[in-house]
Design an enzyme around this catalytic site. Sequence first.
Site, mmCIF file in Angstrom:
data_model
loop_
_atom_site.group_PDB
_atom_site.id
_atom_site.type_symbol
_atom_site.label_atom_id
_atom_site.label_comp_id
_atom_site.label_asym_id
_atom_site.label_seq_id
_atom_site.Cartn_x
_atom_site.Cartn_y
_atom_site.Cartn_z
ATOM 1 N N GLU A 99 -7.976 -0.040 11.647
ATOM 2 C CA GLU A 99 -7.354 -1.358 11.434
ATOM 3 C C GLU A 99 -6.446 -1.203 10.230
ATOM 4 O OE1 GLU A 99 -7.659 -4.142 13.207
ATOM 5 O OE2 GLU A 99 -9.157 -3.418 14.613
ATOM 6 N N CYS A 144 -3.376 -8.514 5.275
ATOM 7 C CA CYS A 144 -2.735 -7.541 6.170
ATOM 8 C C CYS A 144 -1.811 -8.203 7.186
ATOM 9 C CB CYS A 144 -3.789 -6.709 6.881
ATOM 10 S SG CYS A 144 -4.922 -7.710 7.851
HETATM 11 P P1 NAD Z 1 -6.609 2.137 1.341
HETATM 12 O O1 NAD Z 1 -6.375 2.825 2.636
HETATM 13 O O2 NAD Z 1 -5.758 2.513 0.204
HETATM 14 O O3 NAD Z 1 -8.105 2.362 0.879
HETATM 15 C C1 NAD Z 1 -9.233 2.108 1.721
HETATM 16 C C2 NAD Z 1 -10.390 2.952 1.234
HETATM 17 O O4 NAD Z 1 -10.123 4.311 1.565
HETATM 18 C C3 NAD Z 1 -10.557 2.928 -0.275
HETATM 19 O O5 NAD Z 1 -11.465 1.922 -0.617
HETATM 20 C C4 NAD Z 1 -11.069 4.311 -0.605
HETATM 21 O O6 NAD Z 1 -12.459 4.325 -0.733
HETATM 22 C C5 NAD Z 1 -10.653 5.161 0.577
HETATM 23 N N1 NAD Z 1 -9.634 6.125 0.183
HETATM 24 C C6 NAD Z 1 -8.530 5.919 -0.564
HETATM 25 N N2 NAD Z 1 -7.828 7.077 -0.696
HETATM 26 C C7 NAD Z 1 -8.511 8.018 -0.004
HETATM 27 C C8 NAD Z 1 -8.323 9.412 0.234
HETATM 28 N N3 NAD Z 1 -7.275 10.068 -0.255
HETATM 29 N N4 NAD Z 1 -9.240 10.054 0.971
HETATM 30 C C9 NAD Z 1 -10.306 9.407 1.493
HETATM 31 N N5 NAD Z 1 -10.529 8.110 1.285
HETATM 32 C C10 NAD Z 1 -9.662 7.420 0.558
HETATM 33 O O7 NAD Z 1 -6.524 0.577 1.669
HETATM 34 P P2 NAD Z 1 -6.743 -0.637 0.697
HETATM 35 O O8 NAD Z 1 -5.812 -0.482 -0.464
HETATM 36 O O9 NAD Z 1 -8.180 -0.860 0.416
HETATM 37 O O10 NAD Z 1 -6.257 -1.854 1.622
HETATM 38 C C11 NAD Z 1 -4.927 -2.171 1.809
HETATM 39 C C12 NAD Z 1 -4.435 -1.757 3.179
HETATM 40 O O11 NAD Z 1 -5.335 -2.182 4.170
HETATM 41 C C13 NAD Z 1 -3.113 -2.405 3.540
HETATM 42 O O12 NAD Z 1 -2.289 -1.469 4.165
HETATM 43 C C14 NAD Z 1 -3.490 -3.493 4.514
HETATM 44 O O13 NAD Z 1 -2.480 -3.861 5.410
HETATM 45 C C15 NAD Z 1 -4.648 -2.859 5.215
HETATM 46 N N6 NAD Z 1 -5.525 -3.860 5.790
HETATM 47 C C16 NAD Z 1 -5.621 -3.938 7.138
HETATM 48 C C17 NAD Z 1 -6.428 -4.904 7.717
HETATM 49 C C18 NAD Z 1 -6.560 -5.029 9.210
HETATM 50 O O14 NAD Z 1 -7.464 -5.738 9.634
HETATM 51 N N7 NAD Z 1 -5.722 -4.401 9.993
HETATM 52 C C19 NAD Z 1 -7.136 -5.786 6.904
HETATM 53 C C20 NAD Z 1 -7.017 -5.669 5.535
HETATM 54 C C21 NAD Z 1 -6.220 -4.707 4.977
#
Ligand code: NAD
Length: 459
Positions: A211, A245
């Site tokens: 997602e 999002c």
């Molecule tokens: P992100 O992908 O930066 O981080 C998500 C999680 O991934 C983090 O909490 C971390 O634990 C892990 N992570 C980060 N870097 C990593 C790496 N290099 N290797 C492994 N794991 C890693 O996302 P975010 O900043 O928490 O959220 C924002 C994003 O999420 C936006 O792009 C937004 O559009 C999306 N989002 C989508 C939905 C949906 O339902 N489609 C809902 C909310 C947010």
Amino acid sequence: MQPGLTSILDQQRDFFATGATLPLAFRITQLKQLKSLLMTHEAEIANALKRDLNKAPTEAIFNEVLLVIKEINFALKQLHKWMRPKKVRTPFFLWPGRSEIRAEPYGSVLIMGPWNYPFMLIMLPLIGAISAGNCAVVKPSEMATCTEKLIVQLIKDYFTPGFIAAVTGGPDETQQLLREKFDYIFFTGSAAVGKIVMEAAARQLIPVTLELGGKSPCIVDKTADLDFAARRIIWAKTVNAGQTCIAPDYLYVHHSCKQTLIEKLQHAIQQFYSNDPKTSTSYGRIINQKHFSRLARLMQAGKTLSGGDRQEEALYIAPTLIDEITWNDPIMQEEIFGPLLPILTYDHIDEVIRNIKCQHKPLALYLFTRDRDSEKKILEQLSFGGGCVNDCMVQIANIHLPFGGVGQSGMGHYHGQYSFDLFSHHKSIYRKRLPFDARLEYPPYTSKKLWWIRQLLKL
Ligand code: NAD
């Protein structure tokens, strides 16, 4: 990261193997347990969200508690139907026999959430995982620290780790989690991390749902009700300070109504948050310094029409309308995920379609129009996760609509029955009624047998 992840997974595998999660009664009890968690701790949840994102309690309770309870209630009512094996037709050449599809759980699923709706985006997929009869390990975002801590505590208080456990950590711990052999991975977050998750899952052939996000356009044409559109757009763009999002990422407006729409957008901001939004108790804050600096950089492009005010120490950025933007500006090159609304103009709807087609497929698309032809064109010619005509974001509130992205905005969809289906393997069964054997498929192969096969297949 919680110590003993391997031991948690061993416990879950053992528990799952007992078949305890299979009966309807067990799943119902656990969903009720989750509902009781939400109802009992509503105030603590709202408090954690206030501290992480300055969410107003009304907004926090509505989005992150009540919508989740609504989803649980729906599952409680419908689950017996979803679990029933589904009879399907059996072709004549397989007679006498019956065919059915049985939904079975995968086993132990990993659910990883983002920081923007840190409670809801762990709980919603968890409802699907429980309904489908899985065990689960949830990992809330480390960036929403208060909510993360609360989720860990509540999951520990309400469930045994052999069934549902919560673990913590950032990128390193996530990498460690991804080396474990889960049976399904559900990830909500950015496309960049989505690729890391999918790559790790591919190494062990673990099915995934991603997602993700992206740049969701909001198109306003000259036939739209501009008063209404302005209110809906500003609400969607500023709730949770734009860190949603499916928020409209940028505005694409017909040049003839641009000026009027801008005035109405400014009026809506003033109505919702006063002339000084930082004094409003309804307006959120940016999650952290890193995202604040990122947004401050994006604000440098174009001409600020209103807003633009920011305070680094308070992580405050005012709702900001930005004009004179081109597709080459940094603000149009990445997902904004904040309260900045760049405004592009167009002359003809075909130009809009052409330009949006050049971008990645968005998670959402919004169109304000009374023109049926434009609506038809946009809906038929553009691919996106989901969206609205004459509204913003409320597609997510309809439990009967699947929620998810397409292409770079994600894969797989959930909510309502789609969540149950997503966390279930659909097992196909053909049951022979009588030991009737036409013997046509056996060697030796002859042209006469082929003739009979053609007759039976009607080909
Ligand atoms: P992100 O992908 O930066 O981080 C998500 C999680 O991934 C983090 O909490 C971390 O634990 C892990 N992570 C980060 N870097 C990593 C790496 N290099 N290797 C492994 N794991 C890693 O996302 P975010 O900043 O928490 O959220 C924002 C994003 O999420 C936006 O792009 C937004 O559009 C999306 N989002 C989508 C939905 C949906 O339902 N489609 C809902 C909310 C947010």
